[in-house]
Design an enzyme around this catalytic site. Structure first.
Site: not given
Length: 219
Positions: A117, A168, A200
């Site tokens: 991320s 995601d 995610h």
């Protein structure tokens, strides 16, 4: 002269024992800390028995939650703000990378960066601009910031693997193709993998691909 924050975080020595022959640095996302991604290390220890693993806590408290850390604020997610944030945090990350390599007697080419991320954003931003590029960069569920500046600013072209779930809801799946396009345009060798029906997070396939990619790059 401004004093940079000194990052701390969990680490693991090489599974085979003895001195480290490589260093894999794991960069977490917003709202987590180094304790989160250090859990990847045991999954890769068999493939990387002579590598040490380090998962530093990001330098700033998360401003979106009452817990966790962040590399930079995501209150403003405009492209300009994301690039400014990565640029602000880059010297802090570079400082800990240089210090930890030196502490282990390793050259900068024996480094691999793995990010999730926001940590992926940092891995790509710093890794492509280091004076000596890392051996590899692996990014999960992330994005490339400052894509339009990459061709002019990239110092090295280390191999990159990007893995992203197609469901995601945090970092849009479209960021995978956008990053691939910009990396290829800048001459960076890149492999991508789309994880079907994944949100995610990192799944077993992504872990396996990442471990194999790191093992090839680090020998």
């Amino acid at each position: 002269m401004t004093t940079l924050p000194r990052l701390t975080g969990p680490s693991l020595p090489p599974a085979a024992g003895g001195p480290a022959r490589a260093l894999v640095v794991l960069l977490h996302g917003v709202g987590a800390d180094g304790d989160d991604l250090i859990e990847l290390a045991p999954h890769w220890a068999d493939r990387l028995p002579h590598a040490a693993f380090l998962s530093p806590h990001a330098p700033f408290p998360c401003d979106l939650a009452p817990y966790g850390r962040q590399w930079f604020s995501l209150q403003d997610r405009s492209p300009a703000a994301l690039l400014a944030g990565a640029r602000m945090a880059a010297p802090i990350l570079d400082d800990v990378l240089d210090s930890e390599l030196a502490a282990r007697g390793l050259g900068p080419d024996r480094l691999a960066l793995v990010g999730f991320s926001q940590g992926c954003m940092m891995a790509l931003h710093c890794g492509l601009r280091r004076a000596v590029p890392p051996a590899a960069i692996v990014g999960y569920s992330g994005a490339l910031v400052g894509a339009e500046r990459l061709s002019a600013e990239a110092v090295g072209r280390p191999p990159v693997l990007l893995v992203h779930g197609d469901l995601d809801q945090v970092v849009p799946f479209a960021a995978l193709a956008q990053a691939e396009t910009a990396l290829r345009a800048a001459g960076v060798p890149v492999e991508t993998h789309a994880c079907p029906d994944l949100d995610h997070t990192i799944d077993a396939d992504g872990l396996d691909l990442g471990g194999a990619f790191l093992a090839r790059a680090l020998g």
